[in-house]
Design a protein around this motif. Structure first.
Motif, PDB file in Angstrom:
ATOM      1  N   UNK A   6      -6.715  -2.927   5.489  1.00  0.00           N
ATOM      2  CA  UNK A   6      -6.481  -4.062   6.405  1.00  0.00           C
ATOM      3  C   UNK A   6      -5.170  -4.799   6.113  1.00  0.00           C
ATOM      4  N   UNK A   7      -4.782  -4.892   4.851  1.00  0.00           N
ATOM      5  CA  UNK A   7      -3.521  -5.553   4.495  1.00  0.00           C
ATOM      6  C   UNK A   7      -2.339  -4.791   5.088  1.00  0.00           C
ATOM      7  N   UNK A   8      -2.399  -3.467   5.042  1.00  0.00           N
ATOM      8  CA  UNK A   8      -1.322  -2.647   5.598  1.00  0.00           C
ATOM      9  C   UNK A   8      -1.248  -2.805   7.117  1.00  0.00           C
ATOM     10  N   UNK A   9      -2.388  -2.858   7.763  1.00  0.00           N
ATOM     11  CA  UNK A   9      -2.390  -3.042   9.223  1.00  0.00           C
ATOM     12  C   UNK A   9      -1.867  -4.424   9.584  1.00  0.00           C
ATOM     13  N   UNK A  10      -2.224  -5.447   8.794  1.00  0.00           N
ATOM     14  CA  UNK A  10      -1.690  -6.793   9.022  1.00  0.00           C
ATOM     15  C   UNK A  10      -0.173  -6.816   8.820  1.00  0.00           C
ATOM     16  N   UNK A  11       0.320  -5.970   7.919  1.00  0.00           N
ATOM     17  CA  UNK A  11       1.763  -5.894   7.652  1.00  0.00           C
ATOM     18  C   UNK A  11       2.501  -5.128   8.746  1.00  0.00           C
ATOM     19  N   UNK A  12       1.753  -4.506   9.663  1.00  0.00           N
ATOM     20  CA  UNK A  12       2.390  -3.822  10.782  1.00  0.00           C
ATOM     21  C   UNK A  12       2.200  -2.321  10.832  1.00  0.00           C
ATOM     22  N   UNK A  13       1.441  -1.746   9.897  1.00  0.00           N
ATOM     23  CA  UNK A  13       1.198  -0.303   9.938  1.00  0.00           C
ATOM     24  C   UNK A  13       0.326   0.040  11.144  1.00  0.00           C
ATOM     25  N   UNK A  14       0.734   1.032  11.896  1.00  0.00           N
ATOM     26  CA  UNK A  14      -0.026   1.479  13.060  1.00  0.00           C
ATOM     27  C   UNK A  14      -1.220   2.325  12.643  1.00  0.00           C
ATOM     28  N   UNK A  15      -1.114   2.984  11.485  1.00  0.00           N
ATOM     29  CA  UNK A  15      -2.200   3.815  10.967  1.00  0.00           C
ATOM     30  C   UNK A  15      -2.004   3.970   9.466  1.00  0.00           C
ATOM     31  N   UNK A  16      -3.138   4.202   8.773  1.00  0.00           N
ATOM     32  CA  UNK A  16      -3.116   4.360   7.327  1.00  0.00           C
ATOM     33  C   UNK A  16      -3.916   5.607   6.977  1.00  0.00           C
ATOM     34  N   UNK A  17      -3.334   6.440   6.112  1.00  0.00           N
ATOM     35  CA  UNK A  17      -3.951   7.702   5.719  1.00  0.00           C
ATOM     36  C   UNK A  17      -4.051   7.799   4.196  1.00  0.00           C
ATOM     37  N   UNK A  18      -5.163   7.325   3.633  1.00  0.00           N
ATOM     38  CA  UNK A  18      -5.325   7.417   2.174  1.00  0.00           C
ATOM     39  C   UNK A  18      -5.383   8.872   1.710  1.00  0.00           C
ATOM     40  N   UNK A  19      -5.142   9.071   0.431  1.00  0.00           N
ATOM     41  CA  UNK A  19      -5.239  10.402  -0.166  1.00  0.00           C
ATOM     42  C   UNK A  19      -6.573  11.026   0.231  1.00  0.00           C
ATOM     43  N   UNK A  20      -6.534  12.284   0.627  1.00  0.00           N
ATOM     44  CA  UNK A  20      -7.751  12.992   1.017  1.00  0.00           C
ATOM     45  C   UNK A  20      -7.994  13.025   2.517  1.00  0.00           C
ATOM     46  N   UNK A  21      -7.171  12.322   3.293  1.00  0.00           N
ATOM     47  CA  UNK A  21      -7.314  12.371   4.750  1.00  0.00           C
ATOM     48  C   UNK A  21      -7.056  13.798   5.219  1.00  0.00           C
ATOM     49  N   UNK A  22      -7.962  14.379   6.002  1.00  0.00           N
ATOM     50  CA  UNK A  22      -7.713  15.730   6.510  1.00  0.00           C
ATOM     51  C   UNK A  22      -6.439  15.763   7.362  1.00  0.00           C
ATOM     52  N   UNK A  23      -5.650  16.800   7.175  1.00  0.00           N
ATOM     53  CA  UNK A  23      -4.392  16.919   7.910  1.00  0.00           C
ATOM     54  C   UNK A  23      -4.611  16.946   9.420  1.00  0.00           C
ATOM     55  N   UNK A  24      -5.700  17.565   9.868  1.00  0.00           N
ATOM     56  CA  UNK A  24      -5.986  17.588  11.307  1.00  0.00           C
ATOM     57  C   UNK A  24      -6.184  16.183  11.852  1.00  0.00           C
ATOM     58  N   UNK A  25      -6.816  15.305  11.061  1.00  0.00           N
ATOM     59  CA  UNK A  25      -7.009  13.919  11.490  1.00  0.00           C
ATOM     60  C   UNK A  25      -5.663  13.203  11.603  1.00  0.00           C
ATOM     61  N   UNK A  26      -4.795  13.443  10.639  1.00  0.00           N
ATOM     62  CA  UNK A  26      -3.467  12.833  10.649  1.00  0.00           C
ATOM     63  C   UNK A  26      -2.685  13.281  11.878  1.00  0.00           C
ATOM     64  N   UNK A  27      -2.681  14.569  12.147  1.00  0.00           N
ATOM     65  CA  UNK A  27      -1.952  15.111  13.302  1.00  0.00           C
ATOM     66  C   UNK A  27      -2.509  14.529  14.603  1.00  0.00           C
TER      67      UNK A  27
END
Length: 131
Positions: free
Chosen positions: A99-120
């Motif tokens: 939530x802090x990253x989204x408040x800072x203006x990030x459109x999306x956040x992908x923590x370690x372990x996020x499946x690459x298909x989800x990111x794409x």
């Protein structure tokens, strides 16, 4: 025309394996990817983003400075009149910081372990790029 994505490693973090994997996955999915390499300054990332006319700046951060670096990048893009460029963040990111990253203006956040298909998929949605 391919959607252009800048994958950047801001700050002093010298580990780029994850960023290279993400860059390759995006390239294989049909995006045009520009990779900055490690230890980039925020101002240099913004200059490259403007020069390369990217739709997305992807910050890969493992150093723990993700909130500050994201906020600085978003602010620098806005100051350059490029607030239409989405900033996304990936790396070693605790769930409590999303939530802090989204408040800072990030459109999306992908923590370690996020499946690459989800990111794409998320980047396609953000940019309106075809599947």
């Amino acid at each position: 025309m391919q959607t252009r994505v800048l994958v950047a490693k801001p700050g002093l973090d010298g580990h780029d394996r994850g960023a290279k994997i993400v860059a390759r996955a995006l390239r294989d999915a049909g995006f045009e990817v520009i990779f900055t390499g490690i230890r980039q300054k925020v101002d240099d990332i913004v200059a490259i983003a403007l020069q390369e006319d990217v739709a997305v700046v992807g910050l890969s951060i493992l150093s723990g400075a993700h909130v500050a670096l994201t906020a600085r990048t978003v602010e620098a893009l806005r100051a350059a009149g490029a607030d239409d460029i989405a900033v996304i963040v990936g790396g070693t990111i605790p769930a409590a910081d999303v939530p802090k990253l989204k408040e800072a203006g990030a459109a999306a956040v992908f923590p370690t372990g996020t499946p690459l298909d989800d990111l794409v998929t998320e980047i396609r949605v953000l940019t309106g790029a075809p599947a």
